[in-house]
Design a protein around this motif. Structure first.
Motif, mmCIF file in Angstrom:
data_model
loop_
_atom_site.group_PDB
_atom_site.id
_atom_site.type_symbol
_atom_site.label_atom_id
_atom_site.label_comp_id
_atom_site.label_asym_id
_atom_site.label_seq_id
_atom_site.Cartn_x
_atom_site.Cartn_y
_atom_site.Cartn_z
ATOM 1 N N TRP A 33 0.932 -1.183 -0.074
ATOM 2 C CA TRP A 33 -0.061 -0.148 -0.130
ATOM 3 C C TRP A 33 0.920 1.230 -0.006
ATOM 4 C CZ3 TRP A 33 -0.525 3.505 4.580
ATOM 5 C CH2 TRP A 33 0.049 3.008 5.473
ATOM 6 N N ARG A 34 1.922 1.253 0.741
ATOM 7 C CA ARG A 34 2.698 2.299 0.764
ATOM 8 C C ARG A 34 3.937 2.349 -0.063
ATOM 9 N NH1 ARG A 34 3.434 3.982 6.985
ATOM 10 N NH2 ARG A 34 5.118 2.736 6.964
ATOM 11 N N SER A 35 4.072 1.718 -0.726
ATOM 12 C CA SER A 35 5.146 1.720 -1.878
ATOM 13 C C SER A 35 5.076 2.713 -2.980
ATOM 14 C CB SER A 35 5.131 0.249 -2.616
ATOM 15 O OG SER A 35 5.891 0.282 -3.733
ATOM 16 N N GLY A 36 5.929 3.553 -3.331
ATOM 17 C CA GLY A 36 5.638 4.481 -4.324
ATOM 18 C C GLY A 36 5.502 3.812 -5.745
ATOM 19 N N THR A 37 6.267 2.760 -5.793
ATOM 20 C CA THR A 37 6.443 2.177 -7.303
ATOM 21 C C THR A 37 4.866 1.626 -7.629
ATOM 22 O OG1 THR A 37 7.360 0.458 -6.321
ATOM 23 C CG2 THR A 37 8.828 2.021 -7.746
ATOM 24 N N SER A 38 4.445 0.761 -6.302
ATOM 25 C CA SER A 38 3.141 0.300 -6.385
ATOM 26 C C SER A 38 2.074 1.536 -6.765
ATOM 27 C CB SER A 38 2.842 -0.366 -5.194
ATOM 28 O OG SER A 38 3.824 -1.479 -5.064
ATOM 29 N N TYR A 39 1.991 2.694 -5.930
ATOM 30 C CA TYR A 39 1.076 3.640 -5.925
ATOM 31 C C TYR A 39 1.199 4.175 -7.297
ATOM 32 C CZ TYR A 39 -0.728 8.132 -4.089
ATOM 33 O OH TYR A 39 -1.440 9.178 -3.851
ATOM 34 N N ARG A 40 2.210 4.261 -8.141
ATOM 35 C CA ARG A 40 2.162 4.825 -9.481
ATOM 36 C C ARG A 40 1.607 3.851 -10.459
ATOM 37 N NH1 ARG A 40 8.662 4.345 -10.438
ATOM 38 N NH2 ARG A 40 8.638 5.782 -8.984
ATOM 39 N N THR A 41 1.858 2.556 -10.141
ATOM 40 C CA THR A 41 1.148 1.400 -11.025
ATOM 41 C C THR A 41 -0.390 1.542 -10.732
ATOM 42 O OG1 THR A 41 3.293 0.166 -10.788
ATOM 43 C CG2 THR A 41 1.414 -1.007 -11.631
ATOM 44 N N ARG A 42 -0.850 1.496 -9.673
ATOM 45 C CA ARG A 42 -2.013 1.698 -9.292
ATOM 46 C C ARG A 42 -2.764 3.013 -10.136
ATOM 47 N NH1 ARG A 42 -0.550 0.643 -3.800
ATOM 48 N NH2 ARG A 42 -1.161 2.685 -3.392
ATOM 49 N N ILE A 43 -2.175 3.905 -10.029
ATOM 50 C CA ILE A 43 -2.527 5.186 -10.811
ATOM 51 C C ILE A 43 -2.696 4.789 -12.154
ATOM 52 C CG2 ILE A 43 -2.098 7.501 -11.526
ATOM 53 C CD1 ILE A 43 -0.672 8.010 -8.997
ATOM 54 N N ALA A 44 -1.716 4.243 -12.897
ATOM 55 C CA ALA A 44 -1.839 3.831 -14.140
ATOM 56 C C ALA A 44 -2.960 2.983 -14.534
ATOM 57 C CB ALA A 44 -0.567 3.468 -14.690
ATOM 58 N N ILE B 208 -7.590 9.326 -6.390
ATOM 59 C CA ILE B 208 -8.067 9.028 -5.146
ATOM 60 C C ILE B 208 -8.076 7.542 -4.978
ATOM 61 C CG2 ILE B 208 -10.076 9.192 -3.895
ATOM 62 C CD1 ILE B 208 -10.619 12.019 -5.536
ATOM 63 N N ALA B 209 -8.645 6.790 -5.833
ATOM 64 C CA ALA B 209 -8.717 5.320 -5.678
ATOM 65 C C ALA B 209 -7.138 4.550 -5.230
ATOM 66 C CB ALA B 209 -9.288 4.743 -6.905
ATOM 67 N N ALA B 210 -6.306 5.118 -5.946
ATOM 68 C CA ALA B 210 -4.868 4.557 -5.951
ATOM 69 C C ALA B 210 -4.361 4.976 -4.555
ATOM 70 C CB ALA B 210 -4.033 5.104 -7.112
ATOM 71 N N HIS B 211 -4.814 5.876 -4.047
ATOM 72 C CA HIS B 211 -4.155 6.686 -2.814
ATOM 73 C C HIS B 211 -3.653 5.528 -1.709
ATOM 74 C CE1 HIS B 211 -3.289 8.944 1.097
ATOM 75 N NE2 HIS B 211 -3.022 9.844 0.015
ATOM 76 N N PRO B 212 -2.807 5.465 -1.216
ATOM 77 C CA PRO B 212 -2.384 4.436 -0.180
ATOM 78 C C PRO B 212 -3.383 4.011 1.055
ATOM 79 C CG PRO B 212 -0.342 5.537 -0.433
ATOM 80 C CD PRO B 212 -1.529 6.118 -1.198
ATOM 81 N N ASP B 213 -3.968 5.096 1.484
ATOM 82 C CA ASP B 213 -4.892 5.049 2.598
ATOM 83 C C ASP B 213 -6.069 4.407 2.230
ATOM 84 O OD1 ASP B 213 -3.213 6.409 4.210
ATOM 85 O OD2 ASP B 213 -4.412 8.289 4.181
ATOM 86 N N ASN B 214 -6.286 4.255 0.722
ATOM 87 C CA ASN B 214 -7.505 3.425 0.233
ATOM 88 C C ASN B 214 -7.474 1.895 -0.199
ATOM 89 O OD1 ASN B 214 -8.954 5.669 0.498
ATOM 90 N ND2 ASN B 214 -8.488 6.688 -1.357
ATOM 91 N N GLN B 215 -6.149 1.488 0.187
ATOM 92 C CA GLN B 215 -5.868 0.232 -0.257
ATOM 93 C C GLN B 215 -6.185 -0.885 0.917
ATOM 94 O OE1 GLN B 215 -5.093 0.136 -3.556
ATOM 95 N NE2 GLN B 215 -5.227 2.361 -2.929
ATOM 96 N N PRO B 216 -6.386 -2.152 0.394
ATOM 97 C CA PRO B 216 -7.080 -3.130 1.358
ATOM 98 C C PRO B 216 -6.144 -3.512 2.545
ATOM 99 C CG PRO B 216 -6.418 -4.200 -0.945
ATOM 100 C CD PRO B 216 -6.424 -2.713 -0.812
ATOM 101 N N ASP B 217 -4.695 -3.106 2.167
ATOM 102 C CA ASP B 217 -3.791 -3.555 3.241
ATOM 103 C C ASP B 217 -3.150 -2.531 3.983
ATOM 104 O OD1 ASP B 217 -2.590 -2.735 0.998
ATOM 105 O OD2 ASP B 217 -0.684 -3.668 1.443
ATOM 106 N N ALA B 218 -3.961 -1.114 3.908
ATOM 107 C CA ALA B 218 -3.349 -0.028 4.558
ATOM 108 C C ALA B 218 -3.589 -0.124 6.110
ATOM 109 C CB ALA B 218 -4.110 1.244 3.985
ATOM 110 N N ASP B 219 -2.681 0.197 6.816
ATOM 111 C CA ASP B 219 -2.809 0.353 8.228
ATOM 112 C C ASP B 219 -4.040 1.057 8.801
ATOM 113 O OD1 ASP B 219 -0.529 -1.074 8.486
ATOM 114 O OD2 ASP B 219 0.812 0.774 9.061
#
Length: 212
Positions: free
Chosen positions: A9-20, A201-212
């Motif tokens: 959830w907090r990985s920047g590379t994962s975040y950018r991939t979710r956005i795309a 918004i949907a890709a934001h780390p806080d909105n991921q299923p594994d977010a703290d």
């Protein structure tokens, strides 16, 4: 076609991939790996991603790794909406702006490097924070000039491009580590413009299923 994204959830590379993925309007299932516990080093994940790094994208039996390659593949496989301009020179500029983050900021501040600074070099948290701020500052100073030349609401032009996929996660990281962003108003404004869109918004780390 089934798409599975292995990410954190907090990985920047994962975040950018979710956005795309979201900008392309693609459905995908997430498999989460907690980098803090070393889940990415498991034999099962290394069988998919030999480096043991996220993200990894499974598509019909093929595994793609390294977020720049994944984003380029998405652009080629799903060209609409475009994340690169049509004109070759403009495409090169967008790629260069993205590379400032992808090559010159993020790799120096990722979890492996920060752990090495603390564990191998006994750096204090204050020294680590200064390290983070140094490389973000150098990159953002350059991006500030690029956005002044080429941005029209977004980092490049008047619609999201690959640059925004890279920029928004890096601004998130800068905020997380308390980096002073006041010297980079155009960077901040471009990130804020992009962050208003549903895909971001949907890709934001806080909105991921594994977010703290």
């Amino acid at each position: 076609m089934a798409i599975v994204l292995h990410n954190y959830w907090r990985s920047g590379t994962s975040y950018r991939t979710r956005i795309a993925l979201n900008l392309k309007g693609l459905d995908y299932r997430q498999v989460t790996l907690d980098l803090r516990t070393g889940a990415q080093g498991s034999p099962a994940f290394r069988a998919l991603s030999p480096q043991g790094l996220v993200p990894a994208l499974e598509v019909d039996g093929t595994v793609l790794t390294q977020s720049p390659a994944i984003l380029e593949w998405l652009e080629e496989r799903y060209p609409e909406p475009p994340l690169l301009p049509k004109e070759p020179t403009e495409r090169a500029i967008v790629r260069a702006m993205a590379a400032i983050i992808g090559c010159d900021i993020h790799p120096l501040n990722n979890l492996r490097v920060l752990k090495a600074l603390k564990g191998d070099l006994s750096a204090s948290q204050e020294q680590v924070n200064a390290w983070i701020a140094r490389w973000i500052g150098d990159g953002f100073a350059a991006l500030e000039q690029y956005i002044a030349r080429h941005g029209h609401g977004f980092a490049y032009g008047d619609a999201p491009t690959l640059v925004d996929c890279y920029l928004v996660p890096q601004v998130y990281s800068a905020e997380r580590f308390g980096v002073d962003l006041a010297p980079y108003p155009r960077v901040v404004a471009a990130a804020e413009q992009a962050r208003r869109l549903p895909a971001f918004i949907a890709a934001h780390p806080d909105n991921q299923p594994d977010a703290d």
